[in-house]
Scaffold this motif. Structure first.
Motif, mmCIF file in Angstrom:
data_model
loop_
_atom_site.group_PDB
_atom_site.id
_atom_site.type_symbol
_atom_site.label_atom_id
_atom_site.label_comp_id
_atom_site.label_asym_id
_atom_site.label_seq_id
_atom_site.Cartn_x
_atom_site.Cartn_y
_atom_site.Cartn_z
ATOM 1 N N MET A 1 0.840 -1.197 0.000
ATOM 2 C CA MET A 1 0.000 0.000 0.000
ATOM 3 C C MET A 1 0.876 1.248 0.000
ATOM 4 S SD MET A 1 -3.154 1.018 2.536
ATOM 5 C CE MET A 1 -2.128 0.960 4.009
ATOM 6 N N LEU A 2 1.969 1.211 0.771
ATOM 7 C CA LEU A 2 2.918 2.320 0.771
ATOM 8 C C LEU A 2 3.556 2.477 -0.597
ATOM 9 C CD1 LEU A 2 4.638 4.481 2.203
ATOM 10 C CD2 LEU A 2 6.186 2.645 2.909
ATOM 11 N N ALA A 3 3.928 1.354 -1.225
ATOM 12 C CA ALA A 3 4.536 1.407 -2.554
ATOM 13 C C ALA A 3 3.572 2.018 -3.564
ATOM 14 C CB ALA A 3 4.968 0.010 -2.990
ATOM 15 N N GLU A 4 2.292 1.679 -3.466
ATOM 16 C CA GLU A 4 1.276 2.265 -4.348
ATOM 17 C C GLU A 4 1.243 3.778 -4.200
ATOM 18 O OE1 GLU A 4 -0.891 1.246 -6.581
ATOM 19 O OE2 GLU A 4 -1.506 -0.825 -6.224
ATOM 20 N N ALA A 5 1.231 4.254 -2.956
ATOM 21 C CA ALA A 5 1.173 5.694 -2.707
ATOM 22 C C ALA A 5 2.426 6.401 -3.213
ATOM 23 C CB ALA A 5 0.978 5.949 -1.211
ATOM 24 N N LEU A 6 3.581 5.775 -3.019
ATOM 25 C CA LEU A 6 4.839 6.374 -3.469
ATOM 26 C C LEU A 6 4.922 6.398 -4.993
ATOM 27 C CD1 LEU A 6 7.196 4.689 -0.864
ATOM 28 C CD2 LEU A 6 6.597 7.115 -0.965
ATOM 29 N N ALA A 7 4.364 5.386 -5.646
ATOM 30 C CA ALA A 7 4.331 5.379 -7.113
ATOM 31 C C ALA A 7 3.566 6.590 -7.632
ATOM 32 C CB ALA A 7 3.706 4.084 -7.621
ATOM 33 N N GLY A 8 2.490 6.956 -6.926
ATOM 34 C CA GLY A 8 1.731 8.141 -7.315
ATOM 35 C C GLY A 8 2.572 9.399 -7.236
ATOM 36 N N GLN A 9 3.474 9.487 -6.256
ATOM 37 C CA GLN A 9 4.357 10.638 -6.148
ATOM 38 C C GLN A 9 5.301 10.733 -7.341
ATOM 39 O OE1 GLN A 9 6.445 11.067 -2.430
ATOM 40 N NE2 GLN A 9 4.670 10.478 -1.201
ATOM 41 N N LEU A 10 5.605 9.592 -7.939
ATOM 42 C CA LEU A 10 6.497 9.560 -9.100
ATOM 43 C C LEU A 10 5.741 9.690 -10.411
ATOM 44 C CD1 LEU A 10 8.856 6.680 -7.902
ATOM 45 C CD2 LEU A 10 9.389 9.125 -7.982
ATOM 46 N N GLY A 11 4.434 9.912 -10.337
ATOM 47 C CA GLY A 11 3.633 10.098 -11.540
ATOM 48 C C GLY A 11 3.267 8.826 -12.247
ATOM 49 N N ASP A 12 3.141 7.724 -11.519
ATOM 50 C CA ASP A 12 2.799 6.445 -12.140
ATOM 51 C C ASP A 12 1.984 5.629 -11.148
ATOM 52 O OD1 ASP A 12 2.728 4.552 -14.135
ATOM 53 O OD2 ASP A 12 4.699 3.699 -13.688
ATOM 54 N N THR A 13 1.559 4.461 -11.589
ATOM 55 C CA THR A 13 0.891 3.513 -10.701
ATOM 56 C C THR A 13 1.732 2.245 -10.633
ATOM 57 O OG1 THR A 13 -0.425 2.645 -12.545
ATOM 58 C CG2 THR A 13 -1.410 4.400 -11.194
ATOM 59 N N LEU A 14 1.681 1.582 -9.509
ATOM 60 C CA LEU A 14 2.437 0.341 -9.334
ATOM 61 C C LEU A 14 1.755 -0.777 -10.107
ATOM 62 C CD1 LEU A 14 4.808 -1.016 -7.738
ATOM 63 C CD2 LEU A 14 3.080 -1.638 -6.032
ATOM 64 N N SER A 15 2.506 -1.433 -10.998
ATOM 65 C CA SER A 15 1.961 -2.555 -11.762
ATOM 66 C C SER A 15 2.426 -3.860 -11.143
ATOM 67 C CB SER A 15 2.410 -2.478 -13.221
ATOM 68 O OG SER A 15 3.809 -2.629 -13.324
#
Length: 234
Positions: free
Chosen positions: A204-218
């Motif tokens: 869940m943390l990785a998902e949120a951090l991916a958003g900070q990088l302008g992407d979604t976690l696949s």
């Protein structure tokens, strides 16, 4: 009665030995360069303090390690320590290289993966982790969320990969659109059908951090293993 003498100004020619040379006016470019050097010095000092502060936090937390008996609490403690170490490694490398706000991403990923493996328990610590990275310099504010994502994904892979014949691959590849892509893959057990990444705190943390990088976690998982990835700006 003698008249008082009037004092009069004495003017010396520019080349007279007693004259002071006129100071040269400092150019705007000189002032700008001086200010840039001052700001760089202040930034290095801030990074040095951040590194020391994170190391102090790690030392203080380690003092409490022996008092944790509950397995779930112990696991949460270890993961928290790893997250703090992820940031400490970043600031340590910034300080060592004196590069200002950028780090060598390949070196950072290798050091970070070693730290994650060192935190692994039992047979998972023996699972080989191969790392490949294009020569990329990444900014501090992109490296922070990316490092945390790597720590979470690699920890998840270590939990699911088979201890005997398992393997994990971490790669960072530059893309032609001004971004790069991180991929973490393993040959471990597939994630359960309908697995929700928000069901685990780390993912869940990785998902949120991916958003900070302008992407979604696949994430893609099947009998052959699991692959997760995210793109980020460079």
């Amino acid at each position: 009665m003698p008249m008082p003498l009037r004092s009069s100004a004495v003017f010396l020619p520019p080349d007279h030995p007693g004259s002071a040379p006129a100071p040269e006016a400092e150019s705007f470019e000189d002032r700008l360069n001086t200010r840039i050097l001052e700001l760089e010095s202040e930034l290095r000092e801030l990074q040095h303090r951040a590194k020391n502060s994170l190391q102090m936090v790690i030392s203080l937390l380690k003092l409490q390690a022996g008092r944790i008996r509950d397995p779930d609490a112990r696991a949460a403690y270890e993961q928290t320590m790893l997250r703090i170490e992820t940031l400490a490694i970043l600031y340590r490398q910034l300080h060592e290289t004196g590069s200002g706000t950028h780090v060598d991403l390949g070196r950072y990923v290798e050091t970070l993966c070693d730290a994650v493996k060192g935190n692994a328990q039992g047979g998972t610590a023996r699972i080989p982790v191969s790392i490949t990275s294009d020569p990329i310099q990444i900014g501090l504010y992109e490296a922070m969320p990316l490092g945390l994502i790597i720590a979470e994904l690699l920890t998840n892979s270590l939990h699911h990969a088979y201890p005997d014949d398992g393997w994990i691959r971490v790669s960072v590849r530059q893309e032609p659109n001004g971004r790069a892509r991180l991929t973490v893959e393993d040959n471990g057990r597939a994630l359960p059908a309908g697995f929700d990444t928000t069901a685990e705190d780390g993912l869940m943390l990785a998902e949120a951090l991916a958003g900070q990088l302008g992407d979604t976690l696949s994430t893609d998982s099947d009998a052959a293993g699991t692959t997760a990835g995210v793109s980020f700006p460079i």
